[in-house]
Motif scaffolding. Sequence first.
Motif, mmCIF file in Angstrom:
data_model
loop_
_atom_site.group_PDB
_atom_site.id
_atom_site.type_symbol
_atom_site.label_atom_id
_atom_site.label_comp_id
_atom_site.label_asym_id
_atom_site.label_seq_id
_atom_site.Cartn_x
_atom_site.Cartn_y
_atom_site.Cartn_z
ATOM 1 N N GLU A 593 -6.284 -3.427 -6.733
ATOM 2 C CA GLU A 593 -5.367 -2.646 -5.893
ATOM 3 C C GLU A 593 -4.653 -1.564 -6.700
ATOM 4 O O GLU A 593 -4.376 -0.479 -6.178
ATOM 5 C CB GLU A 593 -4.358 -3.580 -5.224
ATOM 6 N N GLN A 594 -4.353 -1.849 -7.955
ATOM 7 C CA GLN A 594 -3.758 -0.814 -8.790
ATOM 8 C C GLN A 594 -4.747 0.326 -9.014
ATOM 9 O O GLN A 594 -4.365 1.501 -9.000
ATOM 10 C CB GLN A 594 -3.329 -1.407 -10.137
ATOM 11 N N ARG A 595 -5.995 -0.001 -9.214
ATOM 12 C CA ARG A 595 -7.010 1.045 -9.418
ATOM 13 C C ARG A 595 -7.215 1.872 -8.151
ATOM 14 O O ARG A 595 -7.569 3.048 -8.218
ATOM 15 C CB ARG A 595 -8.327 0.419 -9.871
ATOM 16 N N LEU A 596 -7.002 1.260 -7.007
ATOM 17 C CA LEU A 596 -7.107 1.988 -5.741
ATOM 18 C C LEU A 596 -5.842 2.796 -5.442
ATOM 19 O O LEU A 596 -5.812 3.547 -4.464
ATOM 20 C CB LEU A 596 -7.361 1.024 -4.585
ATOM 21 N N SER A 597 -4.789 2.586 -6.243
ATOM 22 C CA SER A 597 -3.483 3.223 -6.032
ATOM 23 C C SER A 597 -2.812 2.756 -4.758
ATOM 24 O O SER A 597 -1.897 3.414 -4.268
ATOM 25 C CB SER A 597 -3.625 4.761 -6.000
ATOM 26 N N SER A 598 -3.250 1.618 -4.204
ATOM 27 C CA SER A 598 -2.600 1.102 -2.993
ATOM 28 C C SER A 598 -1.307 0.364 -3.332
ATOM 29 O O SER A 598 -0.331 0.435 -2.597
ATOM 30 C CB SER A 598 -3.551 0.171 -2.235
ATOM 31 N N ARG A 599 -1.269 -0.362 -4.464
ATOM 32 C CA ARG A 599 -0.047 -0.985 -4.977
ATOM 33 C C ARG A 599 0.703 -1.733 -3.881
ATOM 34 O O ARG A 599 1.870 -1.484 -3.614
ATOM 35 C CB ARG A 599 0.856 0.069 -5.611
ATOM 36 N N GLY A 600 0.019 -2.656 -3.260
ATOM 37 C CA GLY A 600 0.643 -3.421 -2.189
ATOM 38 C C GLY A 600 1.410 -4.620 -2.705
ATOM 39 O O GLY A 600 1.890 -4.645 -3.837
ATOM 40 N N GLY A 601 1.515 -5.630 -1.826
ATOM 41 C CA GLY A 601 2.250 -6.834 -2.189
ATOM 42 C C GLY A 601 1.363 -7.840 -2.884
ATOM 43 O O GLY A 601 0.256 -7.538 -3.347
ATOM 44 N N TRP A 602 1.865 -9.085 -2.942
ATOM 45 C CA TRP A 602 1.184 -10.106 -3.739
ATOM 46 C C TRP A 602 0.719 -11.293 -2.890
ATOM 47 O O TRP A 602 0.176 -12.250 -3.412
ATOM 48 C CB TRP A 602 2.111 -10.624 -4.841
ATOM 49 N N GLN A 603 0.927 -11.255 -1.575
ATOM 50 C CA GLN A 603 0.700 -12.478 -0.808
ATOM 51 C C GLN A 603 -0.769 -12.784 -0.552
ATOM 52 O O GLN A 603 -1.123 -13.924 -0.267
ATOM 53 C CB GLN A 603 1.434 -12.392 0.544
ATOM 54 N N ASP A 604 -1.660 -11.790 -0.638
ATOM 55 C CA ASP A 604 -3.063 -12.024 -0.282
ATOM 56 C C ASP A 604 -3.910 -12.501 -1.454
ATOM 57 O O ASP A 604 -5.018 -12.987 -1.255
ATOM 58 C CB ASP A 604 -3.684 -10.729 0.263
ATOM 59 N N GLN A 605 -3.414 -12.343 -2.688
ATOM 60 C CA GLN A 605 -4.275 -12.581 -3.843
ATOM 61 C C GLN A 605 -4.291 -14.028 -4.331
ATOM 62 O O GLN A 605 -5.341 -14.512 -4.766
ATOM 63 C CB GLN A 605 -3.850 -11.662 -4.999
#
Length: 612
Positions: A593-605
Amino acid sequence: RSEATFCGVPIASWLRAKGLEPSDLWPASASSPRHAPDESRLAGSDASNELFLKDGYSLRTARLFPAFAAAVGGGILASPHFPQGTVAGGRGTGDAGGYSDVYDGSYAGGYSDGYVAFIAGCLSARGEEKEAARLLPPSATHAHLGLAEKGAEGGAQAAAADSAAVALQFAQWALPGSLPPTAAQLAAYRSDLRVSMAEAAGVVDVKAECEWRATLGARAALAALVEATAPGSHAPLKEVCVACSRAGTSVRTAATALLDARSESTPVVALSRLLAACAELLAGEAGVGVGARSGSAREPKWAAATAELAAGAEATFRAHAGSPHNSSATNSSGSAINSAGAVGLAQVSRALAQLRTLRAHAVAVGSRTELLRAARHFEAAAAAVAEGAVMAAQVSLHQAPLPPPGWCVTACAPARVDLSGGWSDTPPLCWEAQGGGAVLNVAVALGTSGGGPELPLSARARRLAETAVLLVPWEGLAANSSGPAGEGGGEGVLLTQMSQLEACSDPAAPFALLRAAILSCGVLKLGRGAPPLQAQLLALGGGVEVRCHSALPHGSGLGTSSILGACAIAAAAGAFGVSLDGRSLAHATLQLEQRLSSRGGWQDQPPPPPPP
């Protein structure tokens, strides 16, 4: 008036309960020849209130309220920089009956920023002398840090402190239901200077009172910011920053100076919340909220600073953890780790200096556009620190059977439904609470197929003999259809260079999610000095073809992109003959997600807990 009450009870009853006499509140004097009420008539019920308050004796003229110099006394406001004076007479004269002058923002030594020095005094009171010194110029003396004053003022301050204690005691025992005052407290109350509402209204300077209250509010906001940013504190910063922003430019400048000083000494792991707080202050100066400052944060000068900040944070986190990028690399020695950490911290320091220089330019220009740009880029800087932490996380690879060319590895996963706590795991909200937020969700399947649950998200990786990466759409999708993160129909994409994989940060790049998955599965060497992609694939025994599929609509809010990315990582790793445990897969998905620049939350991982 006969129904007059004080603290919710009739005044006559309140006096009896507290052991006071009417003459304590309405003393006869030469200037007021009216006799005090006949106390013998107060022995009855509350109906005596009417007799008690006749002939002009009213709550407005009752000398109920102890008076003291507001600047003296214990607590965070006890500072030589707080407004000095007495409560009676002309403003700031010190005469009996004077009123306190409003603090004008200047003090001895020629140092003119009163709010900054107030913060320094707060820090000094907390024992944070080094932090206080960062805020003051070299010429500042210990007097600026709120240390005790010497000289003739000491006796006057002590007397005023006694009056303040009487006022505090009064505020405690005056309340209904509280214990009556002790004999000593009653004697102190009777002997202390007290004023009535009429007397206070007669000498008050309304403009000065409003200014003093504004100053008091500003100091309260700054004192709260000092406490909220103290080492180890996880107190929310947003509302405190909003209060500082509303207090005016001088307060925002002082608050920014505090945040800058804190960022020089805070651990890198706590830097994000300070940078996000700076963004809040900049947005407040522009006069807008969060929604109005959303947008791109890719201006070249700012982007260079945030990129260096991310790199420095990543190097610092790696050195602190003492672990290399992948478990397949050799652990560095302790001295190398310390050296790498020093290099990382130097990068962080340079990046912060660049950000402050750019911010100073934006503030000097003062336009809403420049301030909003600065706010957005400080938010991006906060995200860059989080990116450094994520990218420094260790991805452990475990040996698995290597599929022969033509064989496939498929990974499937359920979607998720968020029951509670959504967005609390997402920056900047996750920086406002200790633990990073809390989310409760459940896994969801679409139905059953073949006796088992039908999982809606899946990825498939097929071994190739060629040294290339082939990204293709899932079978059955129409040529004009589109899936999550651009993984739609149409022709496939053949990649033979590392730069093509690294284009995943471009939102327009097709198959961006799959490109990021290949980079994040942990089998390729990345960064400067890494071998070419085809050479690495040759060493791994060949290339890979990857595709993914979602049975859910794009933007469904069911964690589609993150979970699909995890499936693609697991499938690609399996095709290269390695596997990731649950923790490493979670880290790798965060890196995706960091590489995609989306920088979302942490609940799905995070992986699901083991079954009971």
